[in-house]
Design a protein around this motif. Structure first.
Motif, short mmCIF file in Angstrom:
data_model
loop_
_atom_site.label_atom_id
_atom_site.label_comp_id
_atom_site.label_asym_id
_atom_site.label_seq_id
_atom_site.Cartn_x
_atom_site.Cartn_y
_atom_site.Cartn_z
N LYS A 171 2.33 34.99 16.27
CA LYS A 171 1.51 36.10 15.74
C LYS A 171 1.67 36.21 14.23
CE LYS A 171 0.79 39.63 19.31
NZ LYS A 171 -0.61 39.29 19.47
N ASN A 172 2.90 36.14 13.75
CA ASN A 172 3.14 36.22 12.30
C ASN A 172 2.38 35.10 11.57
OD1 ASN A 172 4.77 38.45 12.24
ND2 ASN A 172 6.69 37.31 12.10
N ALA A 173 2.41 33.89 12.15
CA ALA A 173 1.73 32.76 11.51
C ALA A 173 0.23 33.04 11.46
CB ALA A 173 2.03 31.48 12.29
N LYS A 201 4.82 26.24 12.32
CA LYS A 201 4.48 26.00 10.92
C LYS A 201 3.10 26.56 10.64
CE LYS A 201 4.07 21.92 7.92
NZ LYS A 201 2.67 21.73 7.62
N ASP A 202 2.94 27.18 9.47
CA ASP A 202 1.59 27.59 9.07
C ASP A 202 1.32 27.15 7.64
OD1 ASP A 202 1.93 29.91 7.03
OD2 ASP A 202 3.28 30.51 8.65
N ASN A 203 0.04 27.00 7.31
CA ASN A 203 -0.29 26.65 5.92
C ASN A 203 -0.82 27.88 5.18
OD1 ASN A 203 -2.66 26.83 7.31
ND2 ASN A 203 -3.63 25.03 6.39
N PHE A 220 11.63 45.81 7.75
CA PHE A 220 11.02 45.29 6.52
C PHE A 220 9.66 44.71 6.90
CE2 PHE A 220 9.70 41.81 3.86
CZ PHE A 220 9.76 42.38 2.61
N THR A 221 8.63 45.20 6.24
CA THR A 221 7.29 44.67 6.48
C THR A 221 6.47 44.70 5.20
OG1 THR A 221 5.28 44.87 7.81
CG2 THR A 221 6.38 46.92 7.27
N THR A 222 5.55 43.76 5.05
CA THR A 222 4.62 43.81 3.91
C THR A 222 3.22 44.11 4.43
OG1 THR A 222 4.25 41.44 4.10
CG2 THR A 222 5.93 42.15 2.53
N LYS A 223 3.14 44.41 5.75
CA LYS A 223 1.82 44.59 6.36
C LYS A 223 1.48 46.06 6.54
CE LYS A 223 2.61 40.41 8.85
NZ LYS A 223 3.05 39.84 10.11
N LYS A 224 0.21 46.37 6.30
CA LYS A 224 -0.25 47.73 6.56
C LYS A 224 -0.23 47.89 8.08
CE LYS A 224 -3.90 50.73 5.00
NZ LYS A 224 -4.96 50.89 5.99
N GLY A 226 2.31 47.31 9.95
CA GLY A 226 3.35 46.47 10.56
C GLY A 226 4.58 47.32 10.84
N SER A 227 5.38 46.91 11.87
CA SER A 227 6.57 47.71 12.12
C SER A 227 7.82 47.03 11.54
CB SER A 227 6.73 47.96 13.61
OG SER A 227 6.92 46.74 14.28
N GLY A 228 7.71 45.75 11.23
CA GLY A 228 8.85 45.06 10.62
C GLY A 228 10.01 44.82 11.58
N ILE A 229 9.66 44.76 12.87
CA ILE A 229 10.72 44.59 13.87
C ILE A 229 10.75 43.17 14.40
CG2 ILE A 229 11.39 45.32 16.21
CD1 ILE A 229 10.57 48.10 15.41
N GLY A 230 9.57 42.52 14.42
CA GLY A 230 9.42 41.22 15.06
C GLY A 230 10.52 40.22 14.73
N LEU A 231 10.77 39.98 13.46
CA LEU A 231 11.71 38.91 13.10
C LEU A 231 13.16 39.29 13.34
CD1 LEU A 231 10.20 37.31 9.86
CD2 LEU A 231 10.30 36.36 12.17
N SER A 232 13.52 40.56 13.08
CA SER A 232 14.92 40.91 13.29
C SER A 232 15.24 40.89 14.78
CB SER A 232 15.27 42.25 12.66
OG SER A 232 14.48 43.25 13.19
N1 LIG Z 1 4.48 33.13 8.71
C1 LIG Z 1 4.64 34.02 7.75
N2 LIG Z 1 4.05 33.86 6.53
C2 LIG Z 1 4.23 34.75 5.53
N3 LIG Z 1 4.98 35.88 5.64
C3 LIG Z 1 5.58 36.11 6.83
C4 LIG Z 1 5.45 35.21 7.93
N4 LIG Z 1 6.18 35.70 8.96
C5 LIG Z 1 6.74 36.85 8.52
N5 LIG Z 1 6.38 37.11 7.26
C6 LIG Z 1 6.83 38.25 6.43
O1 LIG Z 1 7.94 38.85 7.07
C7 LIG Z 1 7.70 40.24 7.28
C8 LIG Z 1 8.46 40.71 8.50
O2 LIG Z 1 7.91 40.11 9.69
P1 LIG Z 1 8.11 40.84 11.09
O3 LIG Z 1 7.48 40.01 12.13
O4 LIG Z 1 9.55 41.19 11.24
O5 LIG Z 1 7.35 42.21 10.89
P2 LIG Z 1 5.77 42.45 10.79
O6 LIG Z 1 5.03 41.24 11.24
O7 LIG Z 1 5.49 42.95 9.42
O8 LIG Z 1 5.58 43.64 11.83
P3 LIG Z 1 5.78 43.54 13.45
O9 LIG Z 1 7.06 44.22 13.73
O10 LIG Z 1 4.60 44.25 13.97
O11 LIG Z 1 5.84 42.09 13.83
C9 LIG Z 1 6.19 40.35 7.36
O12 LIG Z 1 5.73 41.66 7.05
C10 LIG Z 1 5.76 39.32 6.31
O13 LIG Z 1 5.86 39.84 5.01
#
Ligand SMILES: Nc1ncnc2c1ncn2[C@@H]1O[C@H](COP(=O)(O)OP(=O)(O)OP(=O)(O)O)[C@@H](O)[C@H]1O
Ligand SMILES: [Mg+2]
Length: 261
Positions: A171-173, A201-203, A220-224, A226-232
């Motif tokens: 989803k992030n990609a 991988k994404d381009n 931490f999120t840069t998305k409007k 976004g919850s910033g939970i996915g990666l942690s």
């Molecule tokens: N493939 C990617 N390319 C560029 N930036 C990315 C990518 N994956 C993550 N990021 C950056 O990492 C941040 C944190 O990602 P994370 O998945 O934790 O939260 P999110 O996508 O913002 O919200 P959500 O919790 O809904 O997934 C994103 O807001 C984005 O700035």
């Protein structure tokens, strides 16, 4: 690691981390910085919800009180004041519900279930996820490919938790490629005797060092929106499997997230 003791104290309206530590090792310093960043994000989110709640309740309280401090009969409120009060109450409700949701998601982060390990074909799981995500990607003209031979790749892991991680990364990609021409997500897999590696991988636009330093920090999120939970959450899940989740990224070229198990 040699953290001797660590405590968090609340000071006036600002959180402050007080840490007793040995900062000789780089590991300790990083950990303290992560704490401080997390608390900054939490403070920001909580303040954003609580400040309007506090301001609006003060305004309403003022509207239903007479100058001498006695209660104003609600029936004597003007139509306009009544409308304002209803609107304020709706905002208070929305903000407080938002805060409850935020706090619950924070709670979810703190209790990752113990992985229930079983043997399954990871290729099959990846194929299923991709076929689900393809609809969303196709709408945005993004290609998703998974290069894999016919042979199955059996791993021992928790399929539900691993699915959650793969969905987050894919989803992030896709989100990173939003609005971009020739957007492409590629999933690679390799298995040796000791290790299984899955790369997404994404381009897309890639990330600069400042963002890379923060992406695994909860909220931490840069998305409007976004919850910033996915990666942690994903990193915690992979660590609970005694694996690793790493990233490499280049501005203007794209990003690669790698799970090793
Ligand atoms: N493939 C990617 N390319 C560029 N930036 C990315 C990518 N994956 C993550 N990021 C950056 O990492 C941040 C944190 O990602 P994370 O998945 O934790 O939260 P999110 O996508 O913002 O919200 P959500 O919790 O809904 O997934 C994103 O807001 C984005 O700035
Ligand atoms: Mg995400």
């Amino acid at each position: 690691m040699s953290i001797v003791a660590k405590r968090v104290v609340l000071q006036s309206d600002e959180f402050k981390v007080v840490a007793y530590h040995n900062i000789n090792s780089e590991m300790d310093q990083n950990e303290i910085e992560s704490w401080q960043k997390l608390i900054r994000v939490l403070t920001h989110e909580i303040k954003n919800s609580v400040i309007p709640i506090s301001t609006l309740t003060e305004v309403i309280s003022h509207m239903v009180t007479q100058e001498d401090g006695s209660n104003l009969s609600l029936s004597s409120l003007s139509e306009e004041d009544e409308k304002d009060i209803r609107k304020s109450l709706q905002t208070i409700e929305k903000r407080s519900k938002g805060l409850v949701k935020f706090v619950s998601s924070y709670g979810d982060l703190a209790k990752i279930p113990q992985p229930q390990l079983e043997e399954f074909d990871i290729k099959n799981l990846i194929r299923q996820i991709i076929s689900l995500e393809k609809t969303e990607a196709n709408k945005k003209d993004i290609k998703i490919s998974f290069s894999s031979g016919k042979k199955e790749v059996i791993i021992k892991a928790d399929p539900q938790l691993l699915e959650q991680v793969l969905i987050n990364l894919i989803k992030n990609a896709i989100e990173a490629l939003n609005g971009q021409k020739d957007g492409e997500v590629t999933v690679f897999m390799e298995q040796s005797e000791q290790l299984t590696s899955i790369k997404i991988k994404d381009n897309g636009p890639g990330m600069d060092q400042e963002i890379l330093n923060n992406i695994f920090i909860p909220f931490f999120t840069t998305k409007k929106g976004g919850s910033g939970i996915g990666l942690s959450l994903s990193r915690q899940i992979i660590r609970a499997h005694k694996g690793n989740l790493k990233v490499s990224s280049k501005l203007g070229e794209g990003s690669v997230f790698e799970i090793t198990l």
